[in-house]
Every structure is written in structure tokens, then in C-alpha cells.
Scaffold this active site. Structure first.
Site, PDB file in Angstrom:
ATOM      1  N   TYR A 142       0.736  -1.112  -0.128  1.00  0.00           N
ATOM      2  CA  TYR A 142       0.041  -0.020  -0.043  1.00  0.00           C
ATOM      3  C   TYR A 142       0.918   1.253  -0.091  1.00  0.00           C
ATOM      4  O   TYR A 142       0.445   2.490  -0.370  1.00  0.00           O
ATOM      5  CB  TYR A 142      -0.845   0.150   1.362  1.00  0.00           C
ATOM      6  CG  TYR A 142      -2.142  -0.533   1.005  1.00  0.00           C
ATOM      7  CD1 TYR A 142      -2.396  -2.045   0.864  1.00  0.00           C
ATOM      8  CD2 TYR A 142      -3.295  -0.084   1.154  1.00  0.00           C
ATOM      9  CE1 TYR A 142      -3.307  -2.707   0.563  1.00  0.00           C
ATOM     10  CE2 TYR A 142      -4.806  -0.651   1.088  1.00  0.00           C
ATOM     11  CZ  TYR A 142      -4.546  -2.208   0.776  1.00  0.00           C
ATOM     12  OH  TYR A 142      -5.962  -2.831   0.668  1.00  0.00           O
ATOM     13  N   LYS A 189       3.571 -15.306   2.475  1.00  0.00           N
ATOM     14  CA  LYS A 189       3.826 -16.084   1.254  1.00  0.00           C
ATOM     15  C   LYS A 189       5.219 -15.909   1.135  1.00  0.00           C
ATOM     16  O   LYS A 189       5.956 -15.949  -0.055  1.00  0.00           O
ATOM     17  CB  LYS A 189       3.144 -15.106  -0.166  1.00  0.00           C
ATOM     18  CG  LYS A 189       2.989 -15.689  -1.410  1.00  0.00           C
ATOM     19  CD  LYS A 189       2.168 -17.002  -1.283  1.00  0.00           C
ATOM     20  CE  LYS A 189       2.183 -17.577  -2.631  1.00  0.00           C
ATOM     21  NZ  LYS A 189       1.418 -19.086  -2.785  1.00  0.00           N
TER      22      LYS A 189
END
Ligand code: IPM
Ligand code: MG
Length: 351
Positions: A142, A189
Site C-alpha cells: 500500500y 507468502k
């Protein structure tokens, strides 16, 4: 207690749901002898229209000098359909999170006894779910470098994390887990992303400081599946900004409606309380939006100020309204439904 609360209604259904939360807070204040001074301020498309900027300095001053911020929603379709827009309402939200240092977004997921069958998921899977997704809120993709290159044929966004950003979020997660069932799950991840490997390394190194907490590590794709398959397997989840954004929308399905899920965003200074749903522009001005997520966000506000009785009272009256069917149309299933403002009035009256 004297409380100054910044009131950021924002866009779409924001003003309508905020009005109901104000009624409820005022009722709590008069019952428990508090004095709330509301400080309204502009954000989002409403602020762009008024002063050309979605999070004006004046709004920031008001937030930074208040005891808490109650926030509605931000976003307007006028900007969604215009990828060339230079100023977007959502930039205001990101700027606000960053300037107020709100690095941890607390998004609880729980079920309401009277609404279990509203969820598209089977009762035995979800009944008794009580988990918290702790989303990192001021870093990651972001806020990383983004842009265009190759003559506008390539675009990029960068997921960057610094160790201290992971540490401060993870610390909150460990502390929360200590007060609950002592289970923490780090979702990342790490099989692909370097920033996720830094997450894992950092959290692993912190395990020794919290020997009582059992920590597990999962890849976000697997969590996306398990979260709705067996939500009771989770207690506190810590995760990066983007993963948390996605998983919390998914988790709202467990409770039966996006219109029910509250959140808090905390950092070093003032904290902010907001529903996890967006500005729902299709419903704006119709007095039909579900105000409960905002009302329950106000309950989190009282809780964080150690006003536990007040928070419990709000939750009690919300559960009562659900049990008695005093609900907006999203929960009425074609039966009798009430207007946003009627639900707010009912809640205030029953406090
Ligand atoms: C949320 C919202 C925001 C986000 C949007 C409106 C920018 O989806 O609070 O989850 O992505 O953080
Ligand atoms: Mg979101």
C-alpha cells in the site's frame, strides 16, 4: 469521563451509519455519566469537493488532538471509474492511517447467535468462531514505491517491509494471543516473496520472548481456504497489509454480513474506529444501510478506553436488536425491516 471524539463521517453511507453510532454513544454517555464532545471533520470525496484534498491538515489536527476517532467510510464511484483521477478519496484514508501512525488494524470475526443461519457457511463450521485478524496497516504494498515506466506500458507496485514494522505488529499479536487462547498464526507468502521471508524470520526470532504462545506459519493462499473451511482453528492472525485486506473481507462472510464487522486501528497515539465495510454508494441517502458495524466499532472504542461496562452494554443492546428482529433490510430476509435511523433510535432507547 470527558471525551473528545473526532467524527469523520466520510462518503456514501458513512454519514448515516455514523449518526446512529453517535446516538448510541450519547445514550451511553448519559447513562454512565460521561461527557462526549464530538468534533466533526471532513474526509474522502466530501473533503475533495470542499477543499480539494481527501485528508485536509485541519482534519488531521482535529484527529491528532482527540481521544479517539470514529470513522464512517470513504470512496465514491465517480473516482472508481476514472483511473486517471489525480486525487482519490482512498488516498485520504491511507494518508490518515500513515499520519496518525495507525500501524495495526484489529479486525475481530465472531458470530451472532441469532444470525448463524444467515451465513452461507454451515452452522457447525462457524458457530463459536472467535478470531482476530491483525493487519499491518501503514506499510507493505500500500505504501511501497509505485509507478509507470516503458512509456506507460508497464506499471509496478512494491511490497516493502522493514524489520521494525513487522516487529511492532507482531508484538501486538503476541500480546493479544497471551490474553486469549495463546495461539498466533503468521500468514504470509514466504514460499515466493522475500518480504514474507523477513516476516517469518522476524516472528520466529520473537517466539522466545513469548514462550507460552504457540506460533504457526501459513501461506496466505492456504489460509484463504482454511479460514472459511474451519475458522475455529484460528485465534490471532498477523499478516501484511494487502493479505489482511483480502482475508478480512473473506472473514466477514462467517458472521453473515459485512454490515456487522467492526474494527479498530491502533498505533502509538490516537486510535481510530471504523466499520470494515466501504461507502456502499448504491445505498447512500436511502436510510437502509446496516449501522451495526459502526455501532460495534464504538463499542471497541469504549473497550480500549477501559470503559468495559459501556462496551458490554452496546454489545448487549446490539444482540437484543438482532434477536428481536430490529434489523435493516440486509438481515431481514424479506421480512419486516427497519430503516438505518430506526435501528439507531431503537438501540439508543434500549440503553
Ligand atoms: C479497507 C478498505 C481500504 C483498504 C480501501 C478503501 C482503501 O478496503 O479498509 O479494508 O484497502 O485498506
Ligand atoms: Mg478492505
Amino acid at each position: 469521563m470527558k471525551l473528545n471524539i473526532a467524527l469523520l463521517a466520510g462518503d456514501g453511507i458513512g454519514p448515516e451509519v455514523i449518526d446512529q453510532a453517535v446516538k448510541v454513544c450519547d445514550a451511553i454517555a448519559s447513562k454512565y455519566d460521561h461527557e462526549i464532545t464530538w468534533k466533526p471533520a471532513l474526509t474522502g470525496a466530501a473533503a475533495i469537493d470542499a477543499v480539494g484534498e481527501p485528508y485536509p491538515d485541519e482534519t488531521h489536527e482535529i484527529c491528532a488532538s482527540s481521544d479517539a476517532v470514529l470513522f464512517g467510510a470513504i470512496g465514491h464511484p465517480r473516482f472508481d471509474n476514472d483511473p486517471t483521477a489525480k486525487v482519490r478519496p482512498e488516498q485520504g484514508l491511507l494518508k490518515m492511517r500513515q499520519k496518525l501512525g495507525l500501524f495495526a488494524n484489529v479486525r475481530p470475526t465472531f458470530t451472532f447467535p441469532s444470525l448463524i443461519d444467515k451465513s452461507p457457511l454451515k452452522r457447525d463450521r462457524i458457530e463459536g468462531t472467535d478470531l482476530i485478524i491483525l493487519r499491518e496497516l501503514t506499510g507493505g504494498i500500500y505504501f511501497g514505491e509505485r509507478g509507470r515506466k516503458d512509456d506507460n506500458h508497464t506499471a509496478f507496485d512494491t511490497m516493502t517491509y522493514q524489520r521494525f514494522e513487522i516487529e511492532r505488529l507482531a508484538r501486538k499479536g503476541f500480546e493479544m494471543a497471551m490474553k486469549r487462547s495463546k495461539k498466533l498464526c503468521c500468514v504470509d507468502k514466504a514460499n515466493v516473496l522475500e518480504s514474507s521471508r523477513l516476516w517469518r524470520e522476524t516472528v520466529q526470532a520473537m517466539e522466545k520472548d513469548f514462550p507460552e504462545v504457540t506460533v504457526s506459519y501459513e501461506f496466505v493462499d492456504a489460509t484463504a481456504m482454511r479460514l472459511i473451511q474451519w475458522p475455529k482453528g484460528y485465534d490471532v492472525i498477523i499478516t501484511a497489509n494487502l493479505f489482511g485486506d483480502i482475508l478480512t473481507d473473506e472473514a466477514s462472510v462467517i458472521s453473515g454480513s459485512m454490515g456487522l464487522m467492526p474494527s479498530s486501528s491502533v498505533g502509538s497515539k490516537v486510535s481510530l474506529y471504523e466499520p470494515i465495510h466501504g461507502s456502499y454508494p448504491q445505498a447512500a441517502g436511502k436510510d437502509i444501510a446496516n449501522p451495526l458495524a459502526t455501532v460495534l466499532s464504538a463499542a471497541m472504542l469504549f473497550e480500549d478506553l477501559a470503559l468495559t461496562k459501556e462496551a458490554e452494554e452496546i454489545r448487549r443492546v446490539v444482540n437484543k436488536s438482532l434477536a428481536e428482529g430490529i434489523v435493516t433490510e440486509d438481515l431481514a430476509e424479506g421480512g419486516t425491516s427497519y430503516k438505518t435511523s430506526e435501528v439507531g433510535d431503537w438501540l439508543a432507547k434500549n440503553i
